[in-house]
Design an enzyme around this catalytic site. Structure first.
Site, PDB file in Angstrom:
ATOM      1  NE  ARG A   1     -11.963  38.309  12.510  1.00 12.27           N
ATOM      2  CZ  ARG A   1     -12.335  37.430  13.444  1.00 12.27           C
ATOM      3  NH1 ARG A   1     -13.606  37.174  13.655  1.00 12.27           N
ATOM      4  NH2 ARG A   1     -11.431  36.819  14.182  1.00 12.27           N
TER       5      ARG A   1
ATOM      6  CG  HIS B   1     -16.939  39.927  17.069  1.00  9.39           C
ATOM      7  ND1 HIS B   1     -15.971  40.455  16.261  1.00  9.39           N
ATOM      8  CD2 HIS B   1     -16.642  38.606  17.167  1.00  9.39           C
ATOM      9  CE1 HIS B   1     -15.127  39.501  15.901  1.00  9.39           C
ATOM     10  NE2 HIS B   1     -15.517  38.364  16.448  1.00  9.39           N
TER      11      HIS B   1
HETATM   12  P1  NAP Z   1     -10.322  27.465   9.413  1.00  9.67           P
HETATM   13  O1  NAP Z   1     -10.398  26.186  10.181  1.00  9.67           O
HETATM   14  O2  NAP Z   1      -8.995  27.987   9.011  1.00  9.67           O
HETATM   15  O3  NAP Z   1     -11.253  27.280   8.118  1.00  9.67           O
HETATM   16  C1  NAP Z   1     -11.293  28.234   7.111  1.00  9.67           C
HETATM   17  C2  NAP Z   1     -12.099  27.679   5.954  1.00  9.67           C
HETATM   18  O4  NAP Z   1     -12.215  28.700   4.955  1.00  9.67           O
HETATM   19  C3  NAP Z   1     -11.406  26.482   5.269  1.00  9.67           C
HETATM   20  O5  NAP Z   1     -12.352  25.533   4.851  1.00  9.67           O
HETATM   21  C4  NAP Z   1     -10.730  27.136   4.070  1.00  9.67           C
HETATM   22  O6  NAP Z   1     -10.514  26.286   2.958  1.00  9.67           O
HETATM   23  C5  NAP Z   1     -11.754  28.177   3.698  1.00  9.67           C
HETATM   24  N1  NAP Z   1     -11.151  29.235   2.895  1.00  9.67           N
HETATM   25  C6  NAP Z   1     -10.136  30.076   3.211  1.00  9.67           C
HETATM   26  N2  NAP Z   1      -9.844  30.887   2.172  1.00  9.67           N
HETATM   27  C7  NAP Z   1     -10.687  30.538   1.176  1.00  9.67           C
HETATM   28  C8  NAP Z   1     -10.874  30.991  -0.150  1.00  9.67           C
HETATM   29  N3  NAP Z   1     -10.110  31.977  -0.688  1.00  9.67           N
HETATM   30  N4  NAP Z   1     -11.810  30.397  -0.905  1.00  9.67           N
HETATM   31  C9  NAP Z   1     -12.570  29.385  -0.398  1.00  9.67           C
HETATM   32  N5  NAP Z   1     -12.455  28.907   0.857  1.00  9.67           N
HETATM   33  C10 NAP Z   1     -11.515  29.489   1.639  1.00  9.67           C
HETATM   34  O7  NAP Z   1     -11.044  28.633  10.209  1.00  9.67           O
HETATM   35  P2  NAP Z   1     -12.137  28.505  11.376  1.00  9.67           P
HETATM   36  O8  NAP Z   1     -11.470  28.182  12.646  1.00  9.67           O
HETATM   37  O9  NAP Z   1     -13.233  27.632  10.888  1.00  9.67           O
HETATM   38  O10 NAP Z   1     -12.628  30.020  11.479  1.00  9.67           O
HETATM   39  C11 NAP Z   1     -13.160  30.709  10.369  1.00  9.67           C
HETATM   40  C12 NAP Z   1     -13.348  32.163  10.684  1.00  9.67           C
HETATM   41  O11 NAP Z   1     -14.487  32.357  11.527  1.00  9.67           O
HETATM   42  C13 NAP Z   1     -12.232  32.832  11.463  1.00  9.67           C
HETATM   43  O12 NAP Z   1     -11.126  33.140  10.658  1.00  9.67           O
HETATM   44  C14 NAP Z   1     -12.919  34.086  11.967  1.00  9.67           C
HETATM   45  O13 NAP Z   1     -12.826  35.101  11.004  1.00  9.67           O
HETATM   46  C15 NAP Z   1     -14.375  33.645  12.101  1.00  9.67           C
HETATM   47  N6  NAP Z   1     -14.794  33.560  13.511  1.00  9.67           N
HETATM   48  C16 NAP Z   1     -15.759  34.396  13.949  1.00  9.67           C
HETATM   49  C17 NAP Z   1     -16.202  34.318  15.250  1.00  9.67           C
HETATM   50  C18 NAP Z   1     -17.310  35.179  15.761  1.00  9.67           C
HETATM   51  O14 NAP Z   1     -17.561  35.182  16.968  1.00  9.67           O
HETATM   52  N7  NAP Z   1     -18.004  35.884  14.912  1.00  9.67           N
HETATM   53  C19 NAP Z   1     -15.640  33.385  16.123  1.00  9.67           C
HETATM   54  C20 NAP Z   1     -14.643  32.546  15.646  1.00  9.67           C
HETATM   55  C21 NAP Z   1     -14.220  32.649  14.334  1.00  9.67           C
HETATM   56  P3  NAP Z   1      -9.547  24.984   3.099  1.00  9.67           P
HETATM   57  O15 NAP Z   1     -10.388  23.995   3.882  1.00  9.67           O
HETATM   58  O16 NAP Z   1      -9.314  24.554   1.715  1.00  9.67           O
HETATM   59  O17 NAP Z   1      -8.333  25.451   3.837  1.00  9.67           O
HETATM   60  C1  GLV Z   2     -13.565  35.515  17.146  1.00  6.18           C
HETATM   61  O1  GLV Z   2     -13.993  36.289  16.369  1.00  6.18           O
HETATM   62  C2  GLV Z   2     -12.544  34.561  16.833  1.00  6.18           C
HETATM   63  O2  GLV Z   2     -11.848  34.725  15.829  1.00  6.18           O
HETATM   64  O3  GLV Z   2     -12.394  33.600  17.602  1.00  6.18           O
END
Ligand code: NAP
Ligand code: GLV
Length: 310
Positions: free
Chosen positions: A225, A273
């Site tokens: 983000r 994005h």
């Molecule tokens: P997720 O499955 O919830 O994974 C989040 C990861 O971050 C987990 O491994 C978590 O640790 C770790 N984490 C959270 N807080 C932390 C901290 N304080 N210190 C260290 N590690 C931490 O999320 P996801 O589905 O992979 O998505 C991640 C993010 O990608 C989304 O929240 C969004 O912001 C971004 N995103 C961007 C796009 C885009 O198009 N640019 C698209 C989709 C998502 P644990 O494993 O220990 O819980």
């Molecule tokens: C996009 O940024 C998502 O969170 O899926």
């Protein structure tokens, strides 16, 4: 009264959701925002940005779905405590993120930013080529997307390491956990990818202090983000050479103001994005499965932990 499902996000993809709901869940009245029908019939909401007064507007709400993987756009206090918030977990979002990050890492590793600059001024200058095996990639966040990206990059031959809050065990990935292991994790990360959720703990994590712990000349891919990044610190690190380049997909605000120095920085590639995008087919399957699970009192996928904030 027929229960209704309200969709509030990109209308073009919403029409695909509507078609899929008609095929797979004709018992639900699928509605595209702002045509919400009777608010009292609304049991399920799927959205990118929540409307104001969500709880008052929809008194019989049972589930709220984020259209995206991230949920930082929601004010968790505005969703009644008994209504679960679910983030998007569907195969398409991971596959498209794998594609984007592979593209970004390969562009950085194979000097694409240099060659774009050279082409603009008609310079023919071959830079040294090294194999992927000599370029260590570090991934901040090893959740559904970080883990998928690690798998794809490992397949391309990049040694991968990852960092998460709690310890993860991923085949072929050197895993680090918690603040105590962040410095060690960063010290060998020649390309750093941010795939963290935005929380109070991770806001501003991509700052001068963190950049100083990366190898000199490392590069950055931010697909988390915009507020993860302190843009002024990135610009300073690029100017000093501590960082050599950045690929940025997310900004604060989006879009950045027209006069923001990132727009024209020669060492920055920007995209609007689009790193990954929820695909209607997988999203509707995930949402309908969760509705069934909810009805049967079974565990659902992607439930947000309000304490953790993701
Ligand atoms: P997720 O499955 O919830 O994974 C989040 C990861 O971050 C987990 O491994 C978590 O640790 C770790 N984490 C959270 N807080 C932390 C901290 N304080 N210190 C260290 N590690 C931490 O999320 P996801 O589905 O992979 O998505 C991640 C993010 O990608 C989304 O929240 C969004 O912001 C971004 N995103 C961007 C796009 C885009 O198009 N640019 C698209 C989709 C998502 P644990 O494993 O220990 O819980
Ligand atoms: C996009 O940024 C998502 O969170 O899926």
């Amino acid at each position: 009264m027929k229960a209704s499902f309200v969709y509030k996000a990109d209308p073009a993809r919403g029409r695909e959701w509507k078609r899929l709901f008609a095929e797979r869940a004709p018992h639900l009245d699928f509605r595209l925002w702002p045509d919400i029908g009777n608010p009292e019939a609304v049991r399920y909401l799927a959205m990118w940005e929540p409307p104001d007064d969500l709880a008052e507007r929809f008194p019989n709400l049972e589930l709220v779905f984020s259209i995206g993987a991230g949920i930082d756009q929601f004010d968790l206090n505005s969703i009644p405590a008994h209504v679960p918030l679910l983030r998007m977990q569907e195969p398409g979002i991971a596959v498209t993120m794998q594609e984007y990050v592979a593209m970004a890492v390969l562009a950085l590793h194979r000097n694409l930013i240099d060659y774009i600059g050279q082409q603009r001024v008609a310079v023919w200058n071959a830079l040294r080529v090294r194999p992927a095996s000599q370029c260590c990639v570090g991934i901040l966040g090893l959740g559904q997307l970080g883990a998928a990206v690690a798998e794809r990059l490992t397949g391309l031959g990049f040694p991968c390491r990852g960092w998460s809050r709690t310890r993860r065990h991923l085949e072929g990935v050197e895993c680090f956990a918690g603040d105590g292991e962040l410095t060690t994790f960063l010290s060998q990360s020649q390309v750093l990818i941010c795939l963290l959720p935005l929380t109070d703990q991770t806001r501003g994590i991509l700052d001068a202090k963190l950049f100083a712990r990366l190898p000199h000349g490392a590069s950055l891919v931010n697909v988390g983000r915009g507020p993860h990044l302190v843009a002024q610190d990135l610009l300073a690190a690029l100017d000093s050479g501590q960082l050599s380049a950045a690929v940025l997909d997310v900004f604060d605000p989006e879009p950045p103001p027209a006069d923001h120095p990132l727009w024209h920085h020669p060492r920055v590639l920007m995209t609007p994005h689009v790193a990954s995008m929820t695909q209607p087919e997988g999203a509707v399957a995930m949402v309908l499965d969760n509705i069934v699970r909810h009805g049967e009192g079974r565990e659902m996928a992607g439930v947000v932990d309000r304490q953790r904030g993701y």
